[in-house]
Design an enzyme around this catalytic site. Structure first.
Site, mmCIF file in Angstrom:
data_model
loop_
_atom_site.group_PDB
_atom_site.id
_atom_site.type_symbol
_atom_site.label_atom_id
_atom_site.label_comp_id
_atom_site.label_asym_id
_atom_site.label_seq_id
_atom_site.Cartn_x
_atom_site.Cartn_y
_atom_site.Cartn_z
ATOM 1 N N ILE A 195 0.770 -1.375 0.082
ATOM 2 C CA ILE A 195 0.129 -0.144 -0.175
ATOM 3 C C ILE A 195 0.920 1.095 -0.081
ATOM 4 O O ILE A 195 2.082 1.123 0.422
ATOM 5 C CB ILE A 195 -1.056 0.014 1.287
ATOM 6 C CG1 ILE A 195 -0.174 0.002 2.460
ATOM 7 C CG2 ILE A 195 -2.141 -1.006 1.212
ATOM 8 C CD1 ILE A 195 -1.372 -0.054 3.533
ATOM 9 N N ASP A 196 0.370 2.345 -0.372
ATOM 10 C CA ASP A 196 1.091 3.497 -0.599
ATOM 11 C C ASP A 196 1.855 4.038 0.863
ATOM 12 O O ASP A 196 1.323 3.690 1.954
ATOM 13 C CB ASP A 196 0.077 4.789 -0.968
ATOM 14 C CG ASP A 196 -0.210 4.907 -2.410
ATOM 15 O OD1 ASP A 196 0.374 3.747 -3.252
ATOM 16 O OD2 ASP A 196 -0.987 5.580 -2.838
ATOM 17 N N ARG A 197 2.931 4.654 0.606
ATOM 18 C CA ARG A 197 3.910 5.061 1.771
ATOM 19 C C ARG A 197 2.973 5.938 2.726
ATOM 20 O O ARG A 197 2.803 5.620 4.193
ATOM 21 C CB ARG A 197 4.854 5.803 1.508
ATOM 22 C CG ARG A 197 5.857 6.340 2.561
ATOM 23 C CD ARG A 197 6.883 7.006 2.191
ATOM 24 N NE ARG A 197 7.954 7.381 3.264
ATOM 25 C CZ ARG A 197 8.996 7.887 3.053
ATOM 26 N NH1 ARG A 197 9.482 8.029 1.780
ATOM 27 N NH2 ARG A 197 9.757 8.326 3.979
ATOM 28 N N THR A 221 -0.332 5.907 3.229
ATOM 29 C CA THR A 221 -1.672 5.171 3.793
ATOM 30 C C THR A 221 -1.260 4.110 4.629
ATOM 31 O O THR A 221 -0.329 3.701 4.752
ATOM 32 C CB THR A 221 -2.156 4.272 2.689
ATOM 33 O OG1 THR A 221 -2.486 5.111 1.167
ATOM 34 C CG2 THR A 221 -3.523 3.614 2.921
ATOM 35 N N ARG A 262 -7.203 6.707 -4.838
ATOM 36 C CA ARG A 262 -7.472 8.346 -5.157
ATOM 37 C C ARG A 262 -7.378 8.768 -6.378
ATOM 38 O O ARG A 262 -8.168 9.748 -6.297
ATOM 39 C CB ARG A 262 -5.524 8.578 -4.896
ATOM 40 C CG ARG A 262 -5.543 8.237 -3.346
ATOM 41 C CD ARG A 262 -3.425 8.233 -3.233
ATOM 42 N NE ARG A 262 -3.245 9.470 -3.429
ATOM 43 C CZ ARG A 262 -1.626 9.719 -3.353
ATOM 44 N NH1 ARG A 262 -0.806 8.309 -3.505
ATOM 45 N NH2 ARG A 262 -1.288 10.832 -3.518
#
Length: 243
Positions: free
Chosen positions: A55-57, A59, A155
């Site tokens: 998952i995104d940094r 998030t 997003r």
């Protein structure tokens, strides 16, 4: 063996389910291996682990790692077959209408901005189901059930329908959320403060629930992790001042 700062939700000889804090990478950075990441933290405590997803940094939320090659193969197949359920909680601008629906828009890299994605018919298919679970004057909490795992999918999808994340410097309006934005005329800076500190200064996105089949037993398992402290504090202030 060093102490692991991560919260471990579940562990056995086949899988590790961990909670990633916002600001930490899921896997090692390609150019700087010294940057903190979940993979290295788990490896330091449990020995070799296998990456399944990320998952995104910025998030927060749930990640699963495999502890052997068989488990890794089985989990990868579940992700490929889309039998894994990934539910995110997001605070978005406005009120999506209808309150439940789907966003089915392919996603591709931006033609000129490195690292940014766009909705494009030339991209890879991307499907998000959503449900509004709470509303405020200017914001909504939504559950997002992603059926594909495209880069920045949630997003991009919510920005595309006019409801970007409340905090998202790349696709939304702001890089931080301040109490003064909702408290308005009732807001006064504390005497001990020279400037206002943000309630949240990261993406308002959290990987809340992960449902999968155990790679060895086949048992259907559901893992959840609650919203982190900063996210809960933001919702608490919206509950007081933003209804």
């Amino acid at each position: 063996m060093k102490a692991n700062p991560l919260k471990i939700i579940f562990v056995d000889e086949h899988i590790i389910v961990s909670e990633k804090p916002s600001g930490m990478l899921s896997i090692p950075d390609r150019f700087d291996l010294t940057k903190p990441n979940v993979y290295h933290e788990l490896e330091a405590e449990f020995g070799q682990v296998w990456i399944v997803h990320r998952i995104d940094r910025e998030t927060s939320g749930i990640l699963v790692f495999a502890r052997n090659e068989d488990a890794h193969r089985a989990l990868n197949q579940q992700f490929l077959d889309r039998t894994v359920e990934k539910i995110y909680l997001a605070l978005v601008e406005g009120r999506p209408a209808p309150p439940t629906g789907e966003i089915n828009k392919a996603i591709a890299p931006h033609p000129s901005i490195l690292g940014k994605m766009i909705a494009s018919g030339k991209g890879k298919s991307a499907l998000t189901y959503y449900k509004v679970v709470d509303t405020y004057k200017a914001y909504s909490v939504v559950e997002a059930d992603i059926k594909t795992g495209r880069t920045h999918q949630i997003r991009v999808h919510f920005a595309t329908i006019g409801h970007p994340l409340a905090v998202d410097p790349m696709y939304g309006k702001r890089d931080a959320f301040y109490l003064s934005e909702v408290k308005m005329r009732n807001f006064n800076l504390k005497k001990t403060q020279e400037e206002e500190r943000p309630l949240v200064s990261r993406l308002t996105l959290h990987a809340h629930k992960l449902t999968l089949d155990h790679p060895a037993t086949g048992e259907r398992m559901v893992f959840t992790c609650e919203l982190p402290k900063d996210f809960r504090a933001l919702l608490s202030q919206l509950d007081k001042w933003g209804r």
